[in-house]
Design a protein around this motif. Sequence first.
Motif, PDB file in Angstrom:
ATOM      1  N   GLN A  19       0.831  -1.209   0.000  1.00 11.66           N
ATOM      2  CA  GLN A  19       0.000   0.000   0.000  1.00 11.66           C
ATOM      3  C   GLN A  19       0.866   1.259   0.000  1.00 11.66           C
ATOM      4  O   GLN A  19       0.546   2.250  -0.666  1.00 11.66           O
ATOM      5  CB  GLN A  19      -0.918   0.008   1.230  1.00 11.66           C
ATOM      6  CG  GLN A  19      -2.063  -0.989   1.168  1.00 11.66           C
ATOM      7  CD  GLN A  19      -2.841  -1.011   2.463  1.00 11.66           C
ATOM      8  OE1 GLN A  19      -2.267  -1.041   3.557  1.00 11.66           O
ATOM      9  NE2 GLN A  19      -4.162  -1.005   2.352  1.00 11.66           N
ATOM     10  N   PHE A  20       1.978   1.201   0.740  1.00 13.52           N
ATOM     11  CA  PHE A  20       2.875   2.362   0.774  1.00 13.52           C
ATOM     12  C   PHE A  20       3.492   2.607  -0.604  1.00 13.52           C
ATOM     13  O   PHE A  20       3.626   3.754  -1.039  1.00 13.52           O
ATOM     14  CB  PHE A  20       3.968   2.138   1.815  1.00 13.52           C
ATOM     15  CG  PHE A  20       4.953   3.274   1.915  1.00 13.52           C
ATOM     16  CD1 PHE A  20       4.520   4.563   2.199  1.00 13.52           C
ATOM     17  CD2 PHE A  20       6.305   3.052   1.709  1.00 13.52           C
ATOM     18  CE1 PHE A  20       5.427   5.612   2.282  1.00 13.52           C
ATOM     19  CE2 PHE A  20       7.213   4.093   1.796  1.00 13.52           C
ATOM     20  CZ  PHE A  20       6.776   5.383   2.081  1.00 13.52           C
ATOM     21  N   TYR A  21       3.864   1.544  -1.278  1.00 16.02           N
ATOM     22  CA  TYR A  21       4.428   1.674  -2.631  1.00 16.02           C
ATOM     23  C   TYR A  21       3.402   2.295  -3.575  1.00 16.02           C
ATOM     24  O   TYR A  21       3.718   3.216  -4.351  1.00 16.02           O
ATOM     25  CB  TYR A  21       4.848   0.293  -3.143  1.00 16.02           C
ATOM     26  CG  TYR A  21       5.333   0.298  -4.578  1.00 16.02           C
ATOM     27  CD1 TYR A  21       6.566   0.856  -4.927  1.00 16.02           C
ATOM     28  CD2 TYR A  21       4.547  -0.252  -5.593  1.00 16.02           C
ATOM     29  CE1 TYR A  21       7.000   0.865  -6.240  1.00 16.02           C
ATOM     30  CE2 TYR A  21       4.978  -0.247  -6.907  1.00 16.02           C
ATOM     31  CZ  TYR A  21       6.203   0.316  -7.221  1.00 16.02           C
ATOM     32  OH  TYR A  21       6.635   0.329  -8.528  1.00 16.02           O
ATOM     33  N   THR A  22       2.148   1.824  -3.483  1.00 13.58           N
ATOM     34  CA  THR A  22       1.077   2.396  -4.317  1.00 13.58           C
ATOM     35  C   THR A  22       0.852   3.867  -3.985  1.00 13.58           C
ATOM     36  O   THR A  22       0.626   4.701  -4.864  1.00 13.58           O
ATOM     37  CB  THR A  22      -0.231   1.611  -4.106  1.00 13.58           C
ATOM     38  OG1 THR A  22      -0.009   0.229  -4.412  1.00 13.58           O
ATOM     39  CG2 THR A  22      -1.341   2.154  -5.001  1.00 13.58           C
ATOM     40  N   THR A  23       0.932   4.188  -2.680  1.00 10.65           N
ATOM     41  CA  THR A  23       0.767   5.578  -2.242  1.00 10.65           C
ATOM     42  C   THR A  23       1.854   6.466  -2.830  1.00 10.65           C
ATOM     43  O   THR A  23       1.590   7.587  -3.277  1.00 10.65           O
ATOM     44  CB  THR A  23       0.792   5.660  -0.705  1.00 10.65           C
ATOM     45  OG1 THR A  23      -0.268   4.872  -0.179  1.00 10.65           O
ATOM     46  CG2 THR A  23       0.638   7.085  -0.229  1.00 10.65           C
ATOM     47  N   LEU A  24       3.096   5.972  -2.845  1.00  4.79           N
ATOM     48  CA  LEU A  24       4.199   6.743  -3.421  1.00  4.79           C
ATOM     49  C   LEU A  24       3.965   7.002  -4.911  1.00  4.79           C
ATOM     50  O   LEU A  24       4.229   8.107  -5.405  1.00  4.79           O
ATOM     51  CB  LEU A  24       5.524   5.997  -3.227  1.00  4.79           C
ATOM     52  CG  LEU A  24       6.117   5.982  -1.820  1.00  4.79           C
ATOM     53  CD1 LEU A  24       7.380   5.143  -1.783  1.00  4.79           C
ATOM     54  CD2 LEU A  24       6.421   7.409  -1.348  1.00  4.79           C
ATOM     55  N   LEU A  25       3.451   5.989  -5.614  1.00  4.51           N
ATOM     56  CA  LEU A  25       3.163   6.168  -7.042  1.00  4.51           C
ATOM     57  C   LEU A  25       2.076   7.216  -7.250  1.00  4.51           C
ATOM     58  O   LEU A  25       2.194   8.104  -8.111  1.00  4.51           O
ATOM     59  CB  LEU A  25       2.730   4.835  -7.668  1.00  4.51           C
ATOM     60  CG  LEU A  25       3.800   3.758  -7.832  1.00  4.51           C
ATOM     61  CD1 LEU A  25       3.193   2.502  -8.465  1.00  4.51           C
ATOM     62  CD2 LEU A  25       4.946   4.262  -8.699  1.00  4.51           C
ATOM     63  N   ASN A  26       1.004   7.115  -6.465  1.00  2.00           N
ATOM     64  CA  ASN A  26      -0.098   8.080  -6.598  1.00  2.00           C
ATOM     65  C   ASN A  26       0.356   9.498  -6.262  1.00  2.00           C
ATOM     66  O   ASN A  26      -0.016  10.457  -6.940  1.00  2.00           O
ATOM     67  CB  ASN A  26      -1.261   7.679  -5.691  1.00  2.00           C
ATOM     68  CG  ASN A  26      -1.938   6.399  -6.145  1.00  2.00           C
ATOM     69  OD1 ASN A  26      -1.874   6.046  -7.322  1.00  2.00           O
ATOM     70  ND2 ASN A  26      -2.570   5.693  -5.233  1.00  2.00           N
ATOM     71  N   SER A  27       1.171   9.624  -5.212  1.00  2.00           N
ATOM     72  CA  SER A  27       1.682  10.942  -4.830  1.00  2.00           C
ATOM     73  C   SER A  27       2.589  11.507  -5.912  1.00  2.00           C
ATOM     74  O   SER A  27       2.576  12.717  -6.185  1.00  2.00           O
ATOM     75  CB  SER A  27       2.454  10.853  -3.504  1.00  2.00           C
ATOM     76  OG  SER A  27       1.618  10.428  -2.460  1.00  2.00           O
ATOM     77  N   SER A  28       3.370  10.631  -6.534  1.00  2.00           N
ATOM     78  CA  SER A  28       4.262  11.075  -7.612  1.00  2.00           C
ATOM     79  C   SER A  28       3.464  11.599  -8.799  1.00  2.00           C
ATOM     80  O   SER A  28       3.818  12.621  -9.400  1.00  2.00           O
ATOM     81  CB  SER A  28       5.161   9.918  -8.065  1.00  2.00           C
ATOM     82  OG  SER A  28       5.971   9.461  -7.011  1.00  2.00           O
ATOM     83  N   ARG A  29       2.372  10.909  -9.123  1.00  2.00           N
ATOM     84  CA  ARG A  29       1.527  11.368 -10.236  1.00  2.00           C
ATOM     85  C   ARG A  29       0.912  12.732  -9.913  1.00  2.00           C
ATOM     86  O   ARG A  29       0.878  13.627 -10.758  1.00  2.00           O
ATOM     87  CB  ARG A  29       0.431  10.344 -10.516  1.00  2.00           C
ATOM     88  CG  ARG A  29       0.936   9.014 -11.061  1.00  2.00           C
ATOM     89  CD  ARG A  29      -0.220   8.138 -11.533  1.00  2.00           C
ATOM     90  NE  ARG A  29       0.243   6.805 -11.883  1.00  2.00           N
ATOM     91  CZ  ARG A  29       0.135   5.741 -11.102  1.00  2.00           C
ATOM     92  NH1 ARG A  29      -0.437   5.857  -9.914  1.00  2.00           N
ATOM     93  NH2 ARG A  29       0.585   4.566 -11.489  1.00  2.00           N
TER      94      ARG A  29
END
Length: 433
Positions: free
Chosen positions: A268-278
């Motif tokens: 979930q943290f990895y997905t959060t980092l991707l979403n924040s990057s976008r």
Amino acid sequence: MTMIDPFTMSLLLIAALSICGLSIGIAMICGSTVYLALKGFDASIAAETLLQGLFNSYTLLAIPLFILAADIMNVGSLADRLLRFCEALVGRFRGGLGHVNVVSSVIFSGMSGSAVADAVGMGRIIINMMTKGGKYTASYAAAITAATATVGPIIPPSIPMVLYALVSDQSVGYLFAAGMAPGLLMAALMALTNVIVARRRNFQVDEKVPLAEIPRITGQAFPALMLPVILLGGIYSGVVTPTEAAAVAAFYALVISFLVYRSVSFRQFYTTLLNSSRSTASVGILIAGALTLNYVIARENVPNSLADFMAQFELSKWGFLIAMNLLILALGCILEGGAILLIVVPIFIPTAQALGVDLLHFGVVVVVNAMIGLVTPPYGLLLFIVANITGQPMARIVRDLVPFLVALFASLALITFFPNFVLFLPRLFGYQG
């Protein structure tokens, strides 16, 4: 045949590309590059201006960090615990979940700084709570959620305030302080509106949380509730800068979610980092486009020409503020708030200074305007978000939104005509304006 001048050509190109669906940030970069080419300048000036603007503004680092903090809170259980705390606090009154909506937006705004993060995160949860069992209509839940989300970027921290600081060279800390009282005023008027609507429509009283349960619920929410205290306490005590505070907020949200609540997995943290990057990339492109277009606007001497033009009308500072309110409210119907703050507002800053308008007060006025634009048809980004969550027709949501728009416009009027109400907190922290 008279050829269109390069500046007009660049503006027409930006408008055409935006209408065709291209990101407005990329459209501004394209339009600015065409202007430079037609004027015979080296096109690399656009890249140089862009890089200098990004690398010379340490304040901009706060934006991705606040986005990351909000995304971590949304994916963890912080939002659920905060909502349970708000429900225990104000859920016992008629229209109680409407009050929960308002209070949760105030608390969550002290963590995210983003209206969209508020609507997507807390908004999705509170809408489900309000519509469960038919307590409230889906359109009303959507309307009040969209309206209360506008408080997020007014009460510190605030991403739009950071953008305004970038273009006006004002202190982010003082801007955060200036937004506190106006944000609470907006929340209070929307809570009052909810009371009136709840009585008129005879909304049922929600199930009361036993008083004996409140200490336990508060204890569970306490780590999350401490985030805005740490954030704002650090800024105004001088321990950290606003940018460093954003890093502290992201780190604290991560620690609380991982170690205290244990509600976030590594996946979930990895997905959060991707979403924040976008999300950060989207904001970054908008800022980059605005920086290049602002260079073009400066080359054309537009701010001074506009100041000279407006001087012909002999506007007082109050007349100027009324005109700005009308202009930004109109632009808010079709433009995104960040674009207004980065492109339109800088043009009027010299005029505001010449008329004796305090730039801190001016900043709060334009940010509140831009946030109201998020719930103003036909564009209204927050309207599209809540319509997508609820599946309700836009017309039905707008109908239920009208009383809250009245409350927001009343707040805007008070903020505009009583600058001391906005400035008294910054002055307590040493602001000399």
